[in-house]
Write an enzyme that holds these catalytic residues in place. Structure first.
Site, short mmCIF file in Angstrom:
data_model
loop_
_atom_site.label_atom_id
_atom_site.label_comp_id
_atom_site.label_asym_id
_atom_site.label_seq_id
_atom_site.Cartn_x
_atom_site.Cartn_y
_atom_site.Cartn_z
N GLY A 298 -9.22 -3.18 -7.60
CA GLY A 298 -8.92 -3.94 -9.06
C GLY A 298 -8.93 -5.27 -8.29
O GLY A 298 -8.04 -6.03 -8.65
N ARG B 118 -20.22 -11.18 -10.26
CA ARG B 118 -19.44 -12.30 -11.12
C ARG B 118 -20.69 -13.63 -11.19
O ARG B 118 -21.51 -13.66 -10.56
CB ARG B 118 -18.48 -12.85 -10.01
CG ARG B 118 -17.14 -11.95 -10.27
CD ARG B 118 -16.33 -12.74 -9.12
NE ARG B 118 -16.68 -12.46 -7.69
CZ ARG B 118 -16.18 -13.23 -6.70
NH1 ARG B 118 -15.27 -13.85 -7.06
NH2 ARG B 118 -16.68 -12.92 -5.32
N TYR C 61 -11.89 2.36 -7.91
CA TYR C 61 -11.55 2.58 -6.72
C TYR C 61 -10.82 1.13 -6.12
O TYR C 61 -10.73 1.04 -4.98
CB TYR C 61 -12.67 2.94 -5.62
CG TYR C 61 -13.84 1.92 -5.60
CD1 TYR C 61 -14.91 1.93 -6.80
CD2 TYR C 61 -14.05 1.24 -4.46
CE1 TYR C 61 -15.90 1.13 -6.64
CE2 TYR C 61 -15.12 0.23 -4.32
CZ TYR C 61 -15.82 0.28 -5.41
OH TYR C 61 -17.00 -0.68 -5.50
N TYR D 84 0.80 -1.39 0.09
CA TYR D 84 -0.06 -0.12 0.03
C TYR D 84 0.84 1.18 -0.16
O TYR D 84 2.05 1.43 0.79
CB TYR D 84 -0.80 0.13 1.31
CG TYR D 84 -2.26 0.45 1.12
CD1 TYR D 84 -3.23 0.00 -0.03
CD2 TYR D 84 -2.45 1.76 1.72
CE1 TYR D 84 -4.51 0.58 -0.11
CE2 TYR D 84 -3.84 2.26 1.53
CZ TYR D 84 -4.82 1.81 0.67
OH TYR D 84 -6.03 2.38 0.39
#
Lengths: 370, 370
Positions: free
Chosen positions: A284, A213, A282, A91
Site C-alpha cells: 500500500g 506514477r 500485496y 509489522y
C-alpha cells in the site's frame, strides 16, 4: 560511520541476545571439540522506532555452534521495506527486541556442528524460509534454516531472491489459472516485485499491463519496463479516460490484477480487470485505502484478495519454497530475471538505510555486501 | 387509479409485444383446437425511466397457448428493487422495451398446450428460474419456465421465495463452510434477505451478528430481529468503538460477512470479520462505495466478493434452484421462515409502486395480489 556506531558487546547487556549469544556459563563449557563462531559485527535495535535512530552497529562475541547448527559468513543482505517496518514495530510479525535486523540474505558456510550432514564449509546458503537477523557478519542458526544453493548463483540475486521474486511468482500462480496469451495488470510496476512480475509473465507468454506514477522521466521508465518484457505501460494520468480497456491493442482483458499502491492506482487496476477477475493486494505504497464500487462486486463479479509472503511461507511450505528459489535463481543466472540493485559495503550501512528510507528520492534496492 | 391508467391494446401498437402477443395472421390460424389465453391486464413500460412515470396498466388481447406452452393465471407478484432498476434501465440484464414488469411471482395453471405433460389446470406454479413479465393477470410461457410447487404453499411466500430468500440461502452456502456454532455478520439486517439470513443461519445453529441503521424505533427493530433468531443486533453508532469484537459475548469471530449497504456500514462488517474471512456484497443501499485498508487484505487476509442471483441462476442450475425453492417454501409453510409483506390489489399497483420507491418511508415488501 560504522566505526562510530560500533560498540563491543561489553557495553551491551548480555541478555540482549538469544541464549546462545550469552556468555557460556562455567558448567556448560564443552570439551575441546566445542566449535565457536567468530565474533560478529551486527546491526541491532533495542527498541522499535525510526530505523535511522534506533539501529546501531555493534560487535557480538563468539557463540557456540551446537551440534545441529551451522555458522554462516554472510556475503550479502538487502534492506527491504518489511525490514524497516519490523524495526518501526508496525509489522504484525517481528522478532522480540533487542534484535539483529534483516530477514533475507546469502552467505557461505563457515563451520558446522558435529551432527550436521549435507552442508560443508564453503557451501553457498540462504535462510529458507526467511529468518531474522541477516544483518550481521556471522550468523549461527539450526542447520534446517539453511538452503544450499548452486555455487554459480549471482550473489546479489541470491541475497534478494525470496522476499520480492518469490512474491511475484506466487501471485502469478496462486489466484487464477493463467495460460499463455492471457494478461495481467499491475500498478507499482517499477518495484522489484513489479519488474519480476513483468519478466515471469513474459517468460510464460502472459501479457502484462503496467501502471506507473506520473513523474519526470516516465518515458525512460516505460522504455526500461518494455525492455524487460512489459506489453503496455501507462502513467496514471494516461488512464483518466472513460474506458481504459479501449487503450489496449490485441491484449485480452486481464483476469488478474496486482496492487501494491492503493488509492486511485488500485481503482485503475480494477477498471482493467475483466468480468470475474481478481485483484490481489500485496502493498500500500500510497498509504491510501482501496475503494470499490458496489457494482464491481455484484455485476462485474470481481474478487479482492491479499497476499503476504510471510503467511504463505509459514504454512510449512519449505520444500516447495526451496524448489521455487532454485527455479528463480536459475532464471537470474540465465539473465531472464533481473532488477536493479546497489551493493553497499556493510560499513556504510546507515547510508544505505537512508536511501532505503527514501531520504534521497527513488533509489535502487540497497544490498549490503559484507 | 388503475382505471385511469388502463388502456386497451387497441391504443397500443401490436409490435409492442412478443410475437405470440401479436394478432395471428390468416395463414397461421389453427384448427378449432387452438387454445387462446384470456385477455390479460398488465403493467408495462415502453421506455426506461422513473418507474412511476413510465409504467402504465393496459389490457393485452388473448394470445395463442402453443403446444409446449402453459397459460398461468397470476395470483401474486412482488415489486422488488431489481424490478425497479430494470424499469429505470440501470440493471445490467433487462428485457428489451416495451416490456411487462415483474420478475417473480406465483400463479395457477389456467390452460396447457397439447404437448405439455406434468402440469394441469389448477396447479400452483412459479417461474423458476426467474422470468420477466409477472406483473400481469395471465402469463403464457414455455412449460419449462414453470415449477410446480406444493398446493399448501403460502401464496405470498411462493410469490417472493426466489429473489430474496434464495439469495440469503446461496450466500450462506457458497462462500465459506459454516458449521454449527460459527457465526456470520451482516448489515442491512432488516431487509428481507437480512431477515432470511438470520432465520436460515439460526436454523443451522449459526450465530448472526446484525448491523442496522440508527433511526427512531431501533430498539423495536432489535427486538423484532432477535425474535427471528438474531444473536446480536447493533446500530451503526453502537459500533463506533475501537474493537467491535469486544462487544461480542460468547460468539466466535465471523468467517462470513454479508454487505448490502456499502460505505461505513460495509467497513463495520469488515471489522467484525475474523482473520481470513470473506465479505460478500450483494447490494449497495447507501449508494456509497466500499473502502478497505490495505492491511485488511495483506495481514488480515480478508477476501471480498460479490453475489448476484441472476448470474447464479443463469449458470444452468434450474434443478438445484427448484430443490432449494421447495426447501425454502417448506420452511415458510412451517413458520420457520417469515418476513413482513403488504398485499396490495393489482388495481392499486401504483400506490404499491410508490411505497416500493420509498416515497412513504420504510414500508414492508409490496406484493401485488391479482
Amino acid at each position: 560511520m560504522a566505526a562510530a556506531r560500533s560498540i563491543t558487546l561489553k557495553a551491551v547487556s548480555t541478555s540482549l541476545w538469544s541464549p546462545n549469544r550469552s556468555l557460556p556459563k562455567a558448567k556448560t563449557v564443552r570439551a575441546l571439540s566445542t566449535i565457536m563462531s567468530p565474533p560478529s559485527k551486527a546491526v541491532v535495535y533495542e527498541h522499535h522506532g525510526p530505523p535511522d535512530s534506533v539501529t546501531r552497529m555493534i560487535e557480538l562475541s563468539p557463540v557456540e555452534v551446537k551440534e545441529n547448527q551451522v555458522c554462516v559468513k554472510m556475503l550479502a543482505a538487502p534492506i527491504n521495506p518489511s525490514d524497516i517496518n519490523r524495526i518501526e514495530g508496525v509489522y504484525p510479525v517481528r522478532p522480540p527486541v533487542p534484535a539483529v535486523g534483516g530477514y533475507e540474505g546469502v552467505g557461505e558456510v563457515y563451520s558446522v556442528g558435529s551432527a550436521v550432514k549435507g552442508l560443508s564449509p564453503g557451501d553457498l546458503v540462504i535462510p529458507s524460509p526467511l529468518s531474522s537477523g541477516t544483518w550481521q557478519t556471522y550468523v549461527v542458526k539450526d542447520h534446517d534454516t539453511w538452503h544450499k544453493i548452486s555455487k554459480d548463483s549471482p550473489i546479489e540475486y541470491a541475497a534478494t531472491i525470496t522476499v520480492n521474486p518469490l512474491t511475484a511468482l506466487r501471485m502469478l500462480e496462486d489466484f487464477t489459472t493463467l495460460t499463455a496469451g492471457e494478461s495481467i495488470v499491475q500498478n507499482g510496476a517499477t518495484s522489484i516485485v513489479g519488474q519480476c512480475v513483468i519478466q515471469l509473465a513474459r517468460y510464460r507468454g502472459i501479457h502484462s499491463i503496467n501502471i506507473i506514477r506520473d513523474r519526470a522521466g516516465s518515458d525512460t521508465v516505460k522504455e526500461k519496463l518494455k525492455a524487460l518484457g512489459a506489453d503496455e505501460v501507462f502513467t496514471e494520468s494516461q488512464l483518466e479516460v472513460k474506458n481504459v480497456k479501449s487503450l489496449l491493442s490485441n491484449i485480452p482483458g486481464p483476469a488478474l490484477g496486482l496492487n501494491c499502491v492503493g488509492g486511485n492506482s488500485a481503482s485503475l487496476v480494477l477498471k482493467f480487470l475483466r468480468q470475474g477477475g481478481t485483484m490481489v493486494t500485496y502493498g500500500g505504497m500510497s498509504k491510501k485505502p482501496i475503494t470499490v464500487p458496489t457494482s464491481s462486486f455484484i455485476f462485474k463479479d470481481l474478487s479482492l484478495k491479499g497476499f503476504w509472503l510471510q503467511k504463505w511461507l509459514t504454512a510449512d511450505r519449505t520444500k516447495e519454497c526451496r524448489e521455487m528459489i532454485d527455479y528463480l535463481l536459475r532464471l537470474a543466472q540465465e539473465g531472464k530475471l533481473k532488477y536493479e540493485m546497489e551493493l553497499v559495503p556493510f560499513g556504510e550501512f546507515h547510508t544505505a538505510l537512508d536511501k532505503a528510507l527514501g531520504k534521497h528520492g527513488s533509489q535502487p534496492k540497497q544490498v549490503i555486501k559484507f
